[in-house]
Design a protein around this motif. Sequence first.
Motif, PDB file in Angstrom:
ATOM      1  N   LEU A   1      14.884 -29.092   0.425  1.00  0.00           N
ATOM      2  CA  LEU A   1      13.655 -28.324   0.255  1.00  0.00           C
ATOM      3  C   LEU A   1      13.102 -28.469  -1.154  1.00  0.00           C
ATOM      4  N   GLU A   2      13.977 -28.497  -2.153  1.00  0.00           N
ATOM      5  CA  GLU A   2      13.501 -28.743  -3.520  1.00  0.00           C
ATOM      6  C   GLU A   2      12.740 -30.068  -3.594  1.00  0.00           C
ATOM      7  N   THR A   3      13.292 -31.091  -2.978  1.00  0.00           N
ATOM      8  CA  THR A   3      12.643 -32.405  -2.985  1.00  0.00           C
ATOM      9  C   THR A   3      11.255 -32.325  -2.365  1.00  0.00           C
ATOM     10  N   GLU A   4      11.171 -31.643  -1.233  1.00  0.00           N
ATOM     11  CA  GLU A   4       9.881 -31.491  -0.549  1.00  0.00           C
ATOM     12  C   GLU A   4       8.881 -30.734  -1.416  1.00  0.00           C
ATOM     13  N   GLU A   5       9.347 -29.661  -2.038  1.00  0.00           N
ATOM     14  CA  GLU A   5       8.452 -28.852  -2.878  1.00  0.00           C
ATOM     15  C   GLU A   5       7.928 -29.655  -4.061  1.00  0.00           C
ATOM     16  N   LEU A   6       8.786 -30.401  -4.696  1.00  0.00           N
ATOM     17  CA  LEU A   6       8.360 -31.188  -5.851  1.00  0.00           C
ATOM     18  C   LEU A   6       7.425 -32.316  -5.431  1.00  0.00           C
ATOM     19  N   GLU A   7       7.698 -32.930  -4.282  1.00  0.00           N
ATOM     20  CA  GLU A   7       6.824 -34.016  -3.813  1.00  0.00           C
ATOM     21  C   GLU A   7       5.434 -33.510  -3.452  1.00  0.00           C
ATOM     22  N   THR A   8       5.370 -32.314  -2.854  1.00  0.00           N
ATOM     23  CA  THR A   8       4.075 -31.754  -2.450  1.00  0.00           C
ATOM     24  C   THR A   8       3.440 -30.919  -3.559  1.00  0.00           C
ATOM     25  N   ARG A   9       4.132 -30.813  -4.690  1.00  0.00           N
ATOM     26  CA  ARG A   9       3.668 -30.063  -5.853  1.00  0.00           C
ATOM     27  C   ARG A   9       3.439 -28.590  -5.506  1.00  0.00           C
ATOM     28  N   THR A  10       4.288 -28.071  -4.629  1.00  0.00           N
ATOM     29  CA  THR A  10       4.267 -26.661  -4.283  1.00  0.00           C
ATOM     30  C   THR A  10       4.597 -25.820  -5.516  1.00  0.00           C
ATOM     31  N   PHE A  11       3.845 -24.747  -5.721  1.00  0.00           N
ATOM     32  CA  PHE A  11       4.051 -23.807  -6.829  1.00  0.00           C
ATOM     33  C   PHE A  11       3.883 -24.451  -8.203  1.00  0.00           C
ATOM     34  N   ASP A  12       3.184 -25.560  -8.280  1.00  0.00           N
ATOM     35  CA  ASP A  12       3.074 -26.291  -9.540  1.00  0.00           C
ATOM     36  C   ASP A  12       2.176 -25.578 -10.546  1.00  0.00           C
TER      37      ASP A  12
ATOM     38  N   LYS B   1       0.823  -1.207   0.000  1.00  0.00           N
ATOM     39  CA  LYS B   1       0.000   0.000   0.000  1.00  0.00           C
ATOM     40  C   LYS B   1       0.858   1.257   0.000  1.00  0.00           C
ATOM     41  N   ALA B   2       1.879   1.276   0.851  1.00  0.00           N
ATOM     42  CA  ALA B   2       2.747   2.450   0.936  1.00  0.00           C
ATOM     43  C   ALA B   2       3.506   2.662  -0.370  1.00  0.00           C
ATOM     44  N   ALA B   3       3.970   1.576  -0.973  1.00  0.00           N
ATOM     45  CA  ALA B   3       4.698   1.692  -2.232  1.00  0.00           C
ATOM     46  C   ALA B   3       3.812   2.288  -3.324  1.00  0.00           C
ATOM     47  N   LYS B   4       2.587   1.794  -3.421  1.00  0.00           N
ATOM     48  CA  LYS B   4       1.678   2.302  -4.441  1.00  0.00           C
ATOM     49  C   LYS B   4       1.294   3.756  -4.163  1.00  0.00           C
ATOM     50  N   GLN B   5       1.078   4.079  -2.905  1.00  0.00           N
ATOM     51  CA  GLN B   5       0.666   5.431  -2.536  1.00  0.00           C
ATOM     52  C   GLN B   5       1.752   6.456  -2.835  1.00  0.00           C
ATOM     53  N   HIS B   6       3.008   6.062  -2.636  1.00  0.00           N
ATOM     54  CA  HIS B   6       4.103   7.022  -2.758  1.00  0.00           C
ATOM     55  C   HIS B   6       4.929   6.848  -4.037  1.00  0.00           C
ATOM     56  N   GLY B   7       4.447   6.033  -4.964  1.00  0.00           N
ATOM     57  CA  GLY B   7       5.070   5.950  -6.273  1.00  0.00           C
ATOM     58  C   GLY B   7       6.317   5.105  -6.364  1.00  0.00           C
ATOM     59  N   TYR B   8       6.490   4.157  -5.444  1.00  0.00           N
ATOM     60  CA  TYR B   8       7.630   3.240  -5.515  1.00  0.00           C
ATOM     61  C   TYR B   8       7.311   2.095  -6.473  1.00  0.00           C
ATOM     62  N   LYS B   9       8.292   1.705  -7.250  1.00  0.00           N
ATOM     63  CA  LYS B   9       8.119   0.544  -8.124  1.00  0.00           C
ATOM     64  C   LYS B   9       8.149  -0.741  -7.303  1.00  0.00           C
ATOM     65  N   VAL B  10       7.381  -1.727  -7.769  1.00  0.00           N
ATOM     66  CA  VAL B  10       7.294  -3.020  -7.092  1.00  0.00           C
ATOM     67  C   VAL B  10       7.611  -4.117  -8.100  1.00  0.00           C
ATOM     68  N   PHE B  11       8.449  -5.061  -7.693  1.00  0.00           N
ATOM     69  CA  PHE B  11       8.856  -6.187  -8.531  1.00  0.00           C
ATOM     70  C   PHE B  11       8.534  -7.483  -7.793  1.00  0.00           C
ATOM     71  N   ILE B  12       8.008  -8.449  -8.530  1.00  0.00           N
ATOM     72  CA  ILE B  12       7.682  -9.755  -7.972  1.00  0.00           C
ATOM     73  C   ILE B  12       8.545 -10.814  -8.647  1.00  0.00           C
ATOM     74  N   SER B  13       9.219 -11.616  -7.825  1.00  0.00           N
ATOM     75  CA  SER B  13      10.003 -12.749  -8.319  1.00  0.00           C
ATOM     76  C   SER B  13       9.308 -14.029  -7.862  1.00  0.00           C
ATOM     77  N   PRO B  14       8.499 -14.639  -8.744  1.00  0.00           N
ATOM     78  CA  PRO B  14       7.699 -15.796  -8.329  1.00  0.00           C
ATOM     79  C   PRO B  14       8.480 -17.099  -8.420  1.00  0.00           C
ATOM     80  N   HIS B  15       7.891 -18.129  -7.878  1.00  0.00           N
ATOM     81  CA  HIS B  15       8.474 -19.472  -7.904  1.00  0.00           C
ATOM     82  C   HIS B  15       7.451 -20.400  -8.543  1.00  0.00           C
ATOM     83  N   TYR B  16       7.796 -20.984  -9.675  1.00  0.00           N
ATOM     84  CA  TYR B  16       6.907 -21.936 -10.339  1.00  0.00           C
ATOM     85  C   TYR B  16       7.676 -23.211 -10.665  1.00  0.00           C
ATOM     86  N   PHE B  17       6.984 -24.334 -10.602  1.00  0.00           N
ATOM     87  CA  PHE B  17       7.525 -25.594 -11.098  1.00  0.00           C
ATOM     88  C   PHE B  17       6.645 -26.090 -12.237  1.00  0.00           C
TER      89      PHE B  17
END
Length: 216
Positions: free
Chosen positions: A77-88, A48-64
């Motif tokens: 952790l990679e093994t766990e994420e792939l087994e649970t299909r996190t961010f799939d 909210k503060a970034a948008k209100q005051h004109g700061y740029k926002v960048f998102i670095s997502p995680h997808y499998f």
Amino acid sequence: MEIRQADTAVVYTDPQNDVLSEDGASWAAVGASVTENGTVENMERIFKAAKQHGYKVFISPHYFYPSDHAWQFNGPLETEELETRTFDRPGPLDLTGFVNSGADWLDRFKPYIEDGKTVVVSPHKVFGPQNNDLVLQLRKQGINKIVLGGMLANMCVESHLREFLEQGFEVAVVRDATAGPRHPDWGDGYQAAVINYQFLAHAVLSANEVVDKMAR
């Protein structure tokens, strides 16, 4: 470290359901830390503060993608994420089933991320931004200072911090706009990360401090 609209941006890693929603695949590991830190609420306040005051926002997502499930070696952790299909997701060009999935943005963040101004870069594939276009996008917009938060504190956030430092950015980590996993044998990832932030980052701030600095 001075936080100024002209050359400072907010960067969030993985503001996604699987690590921030009670229904997420990783909630059992991260939920206590997210709740105790007020992570979601603090991330939103900075949005909210970034948008209100004109700061740029960048998102670095995680997808499998399906091809990533053919990797021949992975860390714990990679093994766990792939087994649970996190961010799939079904593929890099396929958004079938994406909306409200574990890989999707937390609902309360969507107005900030999907406003047509936030920069969503290509996904990081392990933990750091070395294999996506985040650094390029930051450089192209004249950014040399970063306010960093998101998930997970000791994995993607810390890996992004380390790469940003190597790339010559000044970085402030927001200690209560992140959280980490707890494991009965491996320990508390959040506490480990905060110790490292103190040694590495140019500043370790609270969300209150960041919001105050943005408003000046």
